[in-house]
Design a protein around this motif. Sequence first.
Motif, PDB file in Angstrom:
ATOM      1  N   ARG A 179       0.839  -1.213   0.000  1.00 59.76           N
ATOM      2  CA  ARG A 179       0.000   0.000   0.000  1.00 59.76           C
ATOM      3  C   ARG A 179       0.870   1.257   0.000  1.00 59.76           C
ATOM      4  O   ARG A 179       0.483   2.290  -0.558  1.00 59.76           O
ATOM      5  CB  ARG A 179      -0.940  -0.004   1.207  1.00 59.76           C
ATOM      6  CG  ARG A 179      -0.246  -0.049   2.551  1.00 59.76           C
ATOM      7  CD  ARG A 179      -1.251   0.028   3.703  1.00 59.76           C
ATOM      8  NE  ARG A 179      -0.598  -0.100   4.984  1.00 59.76           N
ATOM      9  CZ  ARG A 179       0.053   0.853   5.596  1.00 59.76           C
ATOM     10  NH1 ARG A 179       0.151   2.053   5.019  1.00 59.76           N
ATOM     11  NH2 ARG A 179       0.623   0.661   6.774  1.00 59.76           N
ATOM     12  N   HIS A 180       2.062   1.194   0.611  1.00 60.49           N
ATOM     13  CA  HIS A 180       2.989   2.322   0.599  1.00 60.49           C
ATOM     14  C   HIS A 180       3.471   2.574  -0.838  1.00 60.49           C
ATOM     15  O   HIS A 180       3.583   3.734  -1.271  1.00 60.49           O
ATOM     16  CB  HIS A 180       4.164   2.026   1.522  1.00 60.49           C
ATOM     17  CG  HIS A 180       5.124   3.163   1.686  1.00 60.49           C
ATOM     18  ND1 HIS A 180       4.996   4.112   2.671  1.00 60.49           N
ATOM     19  CD2 HIS A 180       6.232   3.520   0.977  1.00 60.49           C
ATOM     20  CE1 HIS A 180       5.983   4.988   2.558  1.00 60.49           C
ATOM     21  NE2 HIS A 180       6.742   4.648   1.544  1.00 60.49           N
ATOM     22  N   GLU A 206       0.651   4.240  -2.812  1.00 55.41           N
ATOM     23  CA  GLU A 206       0.553   5.666  -2.484  1.00 55.41           C
ATOM     24  C   GLU A 206       1.674   6.454  -3.146  1.00 55.41           C
ATOM     25  O   GLU A 206       1.483   7.619  -3.533  1.00 55.41           O
ATOM     26  CB  GLU A 206       0.604   5.858  -0.966  1.00 55.41           C
ATOM     27  CG  GLU A 206      -0.620   5.322  -0.240  1.00 55.41           C
ATOM     28  CD  GLU A 206      -0.436   5.356   1.268  1.00 55.41           C
ATOM     29  OE1 GLU A 206       0.567   5.929   1.729  1.00 55.41           O
ATOM     30  OE2 GLU A 206      -1.288   4.815   1.982  1.00 55.41           O
ATOM     31  N   TRP A 222       0.739   6.637  -7.314  1.00 57.01           N
ATOM     32  CA  TRP A 222      -0.417   7.343  -7.848  1.00 57.01           C
ATOM     33  C   TRP A 222      -0.683   8.630  -7.089  1.00 57.01           C
ATOM     34  O   TRP A 222      -0.774   8.627  -5.853  1.00 57.01           O
ATOM     35  CB  TRP A 222      -1.651   6.448  -7.814  1.00 57.01           C
ATOM     36  CG  TRP A 222      -1.674   5.513  -8.977  1.00 57.01           C
ATOM     37  CD1 TRP A 222      -2.187   5.744 -10.208  1.00 57.01           C
ATOM     38  CD2 TRP A 222      -1.111   4.187  -9.031  1.00 57.01           C
ATOM     39  NE1 TRP A 222      -1.994   4.672 -11.019  1.00 57.01           N
ATOM     40  CE2 TRP A 222      -1.339   3.689 -10.340  1.00 57.01           C
ATOM     41  CE3 TRP A 222      -0.437   3.381  -8.118  1.00 57.01           C
ATOM     42  CZ2 TRP A 222      -0.926   2.429 -10.729  1.00 57.01           C
ATOM     43  CZ3 TRP A 222      -0.026   2.127  -8.506  1.00 57.01           C
ATOM     44  CH2 TRP A 222      -0.258   1.662  -9.794  1.00 57.01           C
ATOM     45  N   SER A 223      -0.855   9.716  -7.811  1.00 57.47           N
ATOM     46  CA  SER A 223      -1.034  11.036  -7.198  1.00 57.47           C
ATOM     47  C   SER A 223      -2.456  11.273  -6.766  1.00 57.47           C
ATOM     48  O   SER A 223      -2.723  12.166  -5.983  1.00 57.47           O
ATOM     49  CB  SER A 223      -0.610  12.137  -8.184  1.00 57.47           C
ATOM     50  OG  SER A 223      -1.387  12.052  -9.369  1.00 57.47           O
ATOM     51  N   THR A 256      -6.613   9.083  -6.502  1.00 57.81           N
ATOM     52  CA  THR A 256      -7.190   7.803  -6.122  1.00 57.81           C
ATOM     53  C   THR A 256      -6.638   6.705  -7.029  1.00 57.81           C
ATOM     54  O   THR A 256      -6.786   6.767  -8.250  1.00 57.81           O
ATOM     55  CB  THR A 256      -8.722   7.853  -6.248  1.00 57.81           C
ATOM     56  OG1 THR A 256      -9.205   8.935  -5.454  1.00 57.81           O
ATOM     57  CG2 THR A 256      -9.323   6.540  -5.777  1.00 57.81           C
ATOM     58  N   ALA A 261       3.058  12.346  -6.997  1.00 58.16           N
ATOM     59  CA  ALA A 261       2.306  11.819  -5.861  1.00 58.16           C
ATOM     60  C   ALA A 261       2.752  12.506  -4.574  1.00 58.16           C
ATOM     61  O   ALA A 261       3.939  12.813  -4.404  1.00 58.16           O
ATOM     62  CB  ALA A 261       2.504  10.312  -5.751  1.00 58.16           C
ATOM     63  N   LEU A 306       3.352  11.429  -1.673  1.00 57.63           N
ATOM     64  CA  LEU A 306       4.391  10.705  -0.949  1.00 57.63           C
ATOM     65  C   LEU A 306       5.763  10.979  -1.549  1.00 57.63           C
ATOM     66  O   LEU A 306       6.756  11.113  -0.829  1.00 57.63           O
ATOM     67  CB  LEU A 306       4.070   9.208  -0.994  1.00 57.63           C
ATOM     68  CG  LEU A 306       4.700   8.351   0.100  1.00 57.63           C
ATOM     69  CD1 LEU A 306       4.252   8.817   1.474  1.00 57.63           C
ATOM     70  CD2 LEU A 306       4.311   6.892  -0.094  1.00 57.63           C
ATOM     71  N   GLU A 359       3.301   5.896   7.574  1.00 54.80           N
ATOM     72  CA  GLU A 359       2.618   7.186   7.446  1.00 54.80           C
ATOM     73  C   GLU A 359       2.953   8.090   8.622  1.00 54.80           C
ATOM     74  O   GLU A 359       3.201   9.293   8.444  1.00 54.80           O
ATOM     75  CB  GLU A 359       1.105   6.965   7.356  1.00 54.80           C
ATOM     76  CG  GLU A 359       0.319   8.250   7.174  1.00 54.80           C
ATOM     77  CD  GLU A 359      -1.172   8.015   7.083  1.00 54.80           C
ATOM     78  OE1 GLU A 359      -1.925   9.001   7.165  1.00 54.80           O
ATOM     79  OE2 GLU A 359      -1.597   6.851   6.944  1.00 54.80           O
TER      80      GLU A 359
END
Length: 1019
Positions: free
Chosen positions: A50-51, A54, A57-58, A60, A143, A145, A286
């Motif tokens: 999931r990291h 994230e 993708w910038s 959804t 993105a 992140l 996070e």
Amino acid sequence: MSSEVGELSFRLLGRVSAIRDGTPVDLGPPRQRTVLAALLLRLGEPVPARHLVEAVWSSTPPGAAAQAVTVYVSTLRRTLREVRISGDADGYQLEATPEAVDLHRFRRLVVAAGQGDPESALPRLGEALALWEGDPLGGLGAAPLVARSAGALAEERLAALRHRNEMRVALHRYSEAVAELSRLVTEHPLRQDLRELLMRALHLSGRRDEALAVFEDAERVLRREGGTEPLPELRLLREEIRNGRPGKATGNAGGREVVAEGRPQPGHPVPAQLPVDTADFTGRDELIDRICHLARSGEAESQVTVVVLDGMAGVGKTALAVRLGHRLSLGYPDGQLFLDLHGFTEGTLPLDPARALDRVLRDLGVPGEEVPPTPAERATLFRTIAARRRLLVLLDNAGSEEQVTPLLPAGPGSLVLVTSRRRLPSLPGVRPFSLGVLDSTEAAMLFRRVAGPERLGTVPPEEVDELVDLCGRLPLAVRIAAARLRARPTWSPRHLARRLRDERRRLGELEEERRSVAAAFQVSYRQLRPAQRKVFRSLGLLPGPDVDVGAAAAVAGSEPWAVERSLEDLVDSHLLEQHLPDRYRFHDLIRAHAATLAEAVDDQTERRTALHRLLDYWLVTARAAVDRMDSNRTTESLAVAHPPRHVPTLTGPGEAGDWLETELANLVAAVERAAGSELAEHSWRLADVLWRFFHLRGYLDHWVATHEQALDAARRHGDRWEEATVLHNLGTAYWRLGQLPCALDHYQRALAVRRELGDRTGTARSLGNLGLVLRRLGRLPEARERHEAALALFRRLDDRPGEARALGNLSIVEELLGDLDGALARHRHALAVFRELDDRPGEARTLGNLAILLRKLGREGEAEEHDRGALTLFRQLGDRSSEAMATAHLAAGMRRDGDLAAAEREQRRALELAEKVGDPGLVHEVLLELGETLARSDPRAALAEYRKAAEVAESVGNGYQRGQALERVGDAHRAMGDAAAAAESWRQALACYQPLEVPEAASVAERLAALGGPAATSG
């Protein structure tokens, strides 16, 4: 420039790239390069999938994002054959020598520079900074992140530049410092630490006026762009320059002069006291990003940043703080201090501030003989020293604000990380972060890393998931369980899970020679005051998942206001969670510890009395709530041994229903706990109170489960009266579930017991309900016989409400038998009785039944009038369930009149009401009515509603209602010309009907026969 190490090297400090033998490697599209960069940033550490999503993708991410990441990793494995990328769809880890990645070489060189003298530091910093070839992480997407990571790396570079110029100033290389600092101030005009260093370098090189001009420019820029003023330290430096006294900044003075200036003494090592980072640290990505961003923000440059990590014992506070310290250490070149304050250390007194300050001052270079004698003087000296340094201070295991406050630096640019089992809200400028347990993915990853691949190589993920769930996903518990599995080759994960499933021995399993979950909890417990300890132990007796103040006061036997204070103290101590306003719950392992303490400290009589108080509280309050929901039912007052001191004020049906919904899991658990205890009477009393709520809200599974438990308890205790009551209520539950033979059996058994006991009122009620089931089964003469017997008995008892209900039920059977005039007379008689009794729910139901009969008689006008009368009454009563059904019946009349648009509109309104009520049976009935309306003009639209109805019925296991829906699905297919699909749906409907022995089975069989298909299916 960048020098390659070995065959393959990587660049992050500029455009992301890879070099093989001096030749660039094609790393594919930007998203694939982003995955590589994310793995390189966390070199040698697992990165959750999931990291990576994230990072790529910038906005959804698409539904197939995780699959795309898997493809990117697979491609990188083929492209970068010299390195190893391990892991699976849950997460990945890239393993390579740190020297092959420019970022990690840069960090190593900066750390080495901070550990030497200025002469040796400068070339190392020069080599480190030469690795930068542009903006970090270049060529990747936008993105958030990626942007945060790039910003953090840029801050690391700026810290290294600042460090280099500090060393230049210390070595009197002022012109070099002025040249670079002037450029940096232009690029970062709001950074006051850079301006301060530039002012010193200018003045020390004899350029006093230019140094003062830097301050004046800072004042203008800060006011214009930031709306702020220069910091006191910058103003103080301006005054020193004006007065010609910044000479102490040269670094040549010794002893206290350097201390006053806030720079390390020449030759005194810069403290680097952080403990070793945990190699298998997992998760918290996070949160780490958030805190790193906070520490590197502009705000952090203008004031000391105080981050408090609080949480329950074993949640990983220290490990996280150490990980943060190492991640951020490059930004604090003047030292990293570590102190264990022993706030929660078994057998060790908390470290008092005076001793803590003595250690800190010595570590910062103050000779022992010059450490002031009093705590206040030590704190003042520490603040003076720290004012001009960038320090990272990690204060572990703090017990209170009083321990921490004297150890806070006063000047800007320093970072304090505090860990504590208690919340510390009174610290000045604190940024609190409360740690919860790991999520399922992180906990499973940690377990696998600790246990090792050789123990879990082929173990299915679900077995690991169960293990970490049994550990409550608490890092300490997960580590201990995984370590035990690793150390015991003969154990399998399933064997360990079997040992952990036993709640009474679970805490005993979660300990090893040097670590114990229970021992960690016990240290926190011993910090509590006696009143808090009592509340903590009493909460260990709770049967359900959470508690409000009223229930906590009942089980503790104290006043609500006093208990609420203790509950809040337990929350602050992280022995309890407040997951909703005014509601509290334990972590599963802490619950087990509280239960163990209750058994060890409180005798059996105390525990039994506490549970008795709690069950009485729930019984009384639940009864009041159910009565409030159905205000037209009159019930006798409840006698309990321990009347509750406080019950919630429920002002209407809505509040009553909300309370019951909130307490549902607790009330269901209370029935189960009572059934297996000495207080078994509460199981059937509570079940008898709750069945009306279950009926109104459609909680059919809870209805059956609680009553089966209560039935077993009543039989074990030989209470025949309550056995009959529970059997009767179970019959109604099975009737609602469409399990008609089972309902018939329970009503017959209840009837037999009631006749045996001479309970005439109960006998009449069981006769009436038997008639309802027999009517549904199509056994109309038998149904009429039961209703007539019930009517006669109610009349002999002079039970007018019972008489009216029996009249209404008998009327429906007579209507089905074709005696419409007789049915009409009985309905009107029932209506008159209900009105005489002012029983408005009974009146409303009878008006609705009359409307159905009047339509059969062709009296549409009267029927509509009765439907509207019923609907008005249900709305006045706030009975949303009956209002929905009455609305659907009214819409059915509109359908018969040919007004399909109006009918559909009202039926959709009825469906919305039914869904809000949450009664699956009601939703099913309204969907069928809506489908019948749509079928008149659009069979395909009707088919969709019928299928929904079938799904609803299947979700609650109602075979009869599923059969009804499937029968209509077949009708819709037939109307659309699809005979094969119609036959299949009818066969499925017949399979539902046949075990129930209902008359609908015959009509469906006839339709199948007409199509020439088999009339039944086996199985």
